[in-house]
Scaffold this motif. Sequence first.
Motif, mmCIF file in Angstrom:
data_model
loop_
_atom_site.group_PDB
_atom_site.id
_atom_site.type_symbol
_atom_site.label_atom_id
_atom_site.label_comp_id
_atom_site.label_asym_id
_atom_site.label_seq_id
_atom_site.Cartn_x
_atom_site.Cartn_y
_atom_site.Cartn_z
ATOM 1 N N ASN A 116 38.479 17.921 89.426
ATOM 2 C CA ASN A 116 39.137 17.682 88.139
ATOM 3 C C ASN A 116 39.446 16.216 87.896
ATOM 4 O O ASN A 116 39.515 15.772 86.740
ATOM 5 C CB ASN A 116 40.429 18.496 88.039
ATOM 6 C CG ASN A 116 40.175 19.951 87.667
ATOM 7 O OD1 ASN A 116 39.045 20.352 87.410
ATOM 8 N ND2 ASN A 116 41.231 20.736 87.634
ATOM 9 N N TYR A 123 46.313 21.035 84.462
ATOM 10 C CA TYR A 123 47.040 21.314 83.215
ATOM 11 C C TYR A 123 46.336 20.601 82.062
ATOM 12 O O TYR A 123 46.365 19.378 81.962
ATOM 13 C CB TYR A 123 48.479 20.824 83.366
ATOM 14 C CG TYR A 123 49.406 21.204 82.244
ATOM 15 C CD1 TYR A 123 50.083 22.414 82.265
ATOM 16 C CD2 TYR A 123 49.613 20.350 81.164
ATOM 17 C CE1 TYR A 123 50.946 22.769 81.247
ATOM 18 C CE2 TYR A 123 50.471 20.694 80.131
ATOM 19 C CZ TYR A 123 51.127 21.902 80.179
ATOM 20 O OH TYR A 123 51.980 22.259 79.160
ATOM 21 N N ASP A 124 45.696 21.393 81.178
ATOM 22 C CA ASP A 124 44.919 20.775 80.103
ATOM 23 C C ASP A 124 44.611 21.840 79.049
ATOM 24 O O ASP A 124 44.993 23.003 79.186
ATOM 25 C CB ASP A 124 43.615 20.187 80.659
ATOM 26 C CG ASP A 124 43.101 19.010 79.845
ATOM 27 O OD1 ASP A 124 43.432 18.934 78.648
ATOM 28 O OD2 ASP A 124 42.381 18.177 80.413
ATOM 29 N N GLU A 125 43.918 21.439 78.023
ATOM 30 C CA GLU A 125 43.461 22.399 77.018
ATOM 31 C C GLU A 125 42.476 23.378 77.658
ATOM 32 O O GLU A 125 41.667 23.000 78.515
ATOM 33 C CB GLU A 125 42.779 21.672 75.855
ATOM 34 C CG GLU A 125 43.680 20.698 75.108
ATOM 35 C CD GLU A 125 44.846 21.383 74.420
ATOM 36 O OE1 GLU A 125 44.713 22.590 74.094
ATOM 37 O OE2 GLU A 125 45.881 20.725 74.225
ATOM 38 N N TYR A 126 42.520 24.625 77.203
ATOM 39 C CA TYR A 126 41.675 25.660 77.776
ATOM 40 C C TYR A 126 40.196 25.282 77.700
ATOM 41 O O TYR A 126 39.423 25.558 78.627
ATOM 42 C CB TYR A 126 41.905 26.996 77.058
ATOM 43 C CG TYR A 126 41.035 28.113 77.569
ATOM 44 C CD1 TYR A 126 41.389 28.801 78.721
ATOM 45 C CD2 TYR A 126 39.854 28.459 76.923
ATOM 46 C CE1 TYR A 126 40.582 29.821 79.217
ATOM 47 C CE2 TYR A 126 39.040 29.465 77.415
ATOM 48 C CZ TYR A 126 39.412 30.149 78.555
ATOM 49 O OH TYR A 126 38.613 31.145 79.047
ATOM 50 N N THR A 127 39.821 24.633 76.632
ATOM 51 C CA THR A 127 38.408 24.304 76.426
ATOM 52 C C THR A 127 37.863 23.324 77.459
ATOM 53 O O THR A 127 36.652 23.198 77.628
ATOM 54 C CB THR A 127 38.195 23.711 75.014
ATOM 55 O OG1 THR A 127 39.094 22.604 74.848
ATOM 56 C CG2 THR A 127 38.451 24.758 73.946
ATOM 57 N N ARG A 128 38.756 22.631 78.171
ATOM 58 C CA ARG A 128 38.306 21.696 79.214
ATOM 59 C C ARG A 128 37.888 22.439 80.491
ATOM 60 O O ARG A 128 37.284 21.840 81.382
ATOM 61 C CB ARG A 128 39.424 20.702 79.528
ATOM 62 C CG ARG A 128 39.799 19.790 78.370
ATOM 63 C CD ARG A 128 38.696 18.774 78.092
ATOM 64 N NE ARG A 128 38.473 17.896 79.242
ATOM 65 C CZ ARG A 128 39.185 16.802 79.492
ATOM 66 N NH1 ARG A 128 40.162 16.430 78.671
ATOM 67 N NH2 ARG A 128 38.924 16.058 80.550
ATOM 68 N N MET A 129 38.245 23.722 80.601
ATOM 69 C CA MET A 129 37.885 24.578 81.739
ATOM 70 C C MET A 129 38.320 23.976 83.087
ATOM 71 O O MET A 129 37.581 23.973 84.061
ATOM 72 C CB MET A 129 36.380 24.852 81.749
ATOM 73 C CG MET A 129 35.883 25.594 80.516
ATOM 74 S SD MET A 129 36.707 27.215 80.274
ATOM 75 C CE MET A 129 36.076 28.129 81.676
ATOM 76 N N SER A 130 39.534 23.457 83.104
ATOM 77 C CA SER A 130 40.051 22.858 84.335
ATOM 78 C C SER A 130 41.090 23.736 85.025
ATOM 79 O O SER A 130 41.632 23.356 86.059
ATOM 80 C CB SER A 130 40.678 21.491 84.029
ATOM 81 O OG SER A 130 41.755 21.636 83.113
#
Length: 420
Positions: free
Chosen positions: A139, A313-320
């Motif tokens: 990440n 911890y990030d936006e869902y679309t980042r798939m992290s």
Amino acid sequence: MSLDHAARANAPYAARDLAHVWHPCTQMKDHELLPPIPIRRGEGVWLEDFAGKRYLDAISSWWVNLFGHANPRISAAVRAQLADLEHVILAGFTHEPIIALSEALTALAPGGLTRCFYADNGSAAVEVAVKMSFHYWRNVGRSEKRRFITLANSYHGETLGALAVGNVELYTSIYRPLLMDVITVSSPDAFERESGSSPAEHARRRFAEMEAALERHSSEVAAVIVEPLVQCAGNMRMYDASYLALLRQACDRYGVHLIADEIAVGFGRTGTMFACEQAGIRPDFLCLSKGLTGGYLPLSVVMTSEPIYAAFYDEYTRMSAFLHSHSYTGNPLACAAACATLAIFREDHVLERNRALATQLGARARELADHAHVAEVRQSGMIVAIEAGFLALRLGPRVLRTETAAVAALAALQLELGDL
């Protein structure tokens, strides 16, 4: 009670068991001569079979039971929770027992370990820590960091990832083709020190190999994993806390995570709540299980820090996100048992009592130090090990030893301490 009566009372259960149950860590053929003992109930340090015969639980039901069988306080907590909520999936839901447990663990653990990720057992916790370390580096843009360093003679569980970072040949050899490649360095095991050398001096010398491995491989290493102070399944071998302090400094220097597997040594067994406290360090990942619920229900947790949590911890679309789960993760009944267990530690001043017991246990065990067939008596808090220098030959389910005095003395000591 006659032996015939005991055999008649237990035999039907043993027969039913052998028709269907495959026992762990067991050559099942042995049970043709030595049937498993059916246990009807437990109380305190005692187990009781269906004939009413009692057995001292000297193995602590495989190291998980801290405060005795059928402990009234833990039992009451589980019964109360059962009346309200037996289970709910932890993805998208939460419940009071897991919140309370997480708060309590955060207050107890080395400062900075503020995030709790739950699983079902010790091996699963190690898998979580290994995956989380690898995923963290991915990440933050360091995907080349994918290897792990482990100590010789270490044990971290029996699922494939946990086996891979362990080094007890008995468990790993047959599965080696399935295991990821790790870097293994010598253990700081004080039993192997040279004559006249202290455990601390030996630890410092052995650390030179770890330092060299980190210097050479840090660009590709995600984490070092160790059992702090005691390699339990590796014959209870012990090492000096200074090794952990040196390791923490080196991991920081080379940019490598430190995973502390305290599944077996945590919760007071080494004299402090967590073994890594004795080195004054905070690992990046702290794996806990076994005594966490006082031996009642399966539960494990990996504790980590805010910086590691933030990398996921990030936006869902980042798939992290860390997409790891178990159906029974954070089970409310298990969490209630764990909360009751921690309350007993707190309210009954257990660590102080353990120190008194450890003093007595160590003094009695050291009476065997001059025995002709004892190579070493060693101790870390409530863990005492006697290194036997005599030959043991295993014939079927029986173990024939050239000397039994040390074994008999240990059994008597276990009984004495169990009645305290």
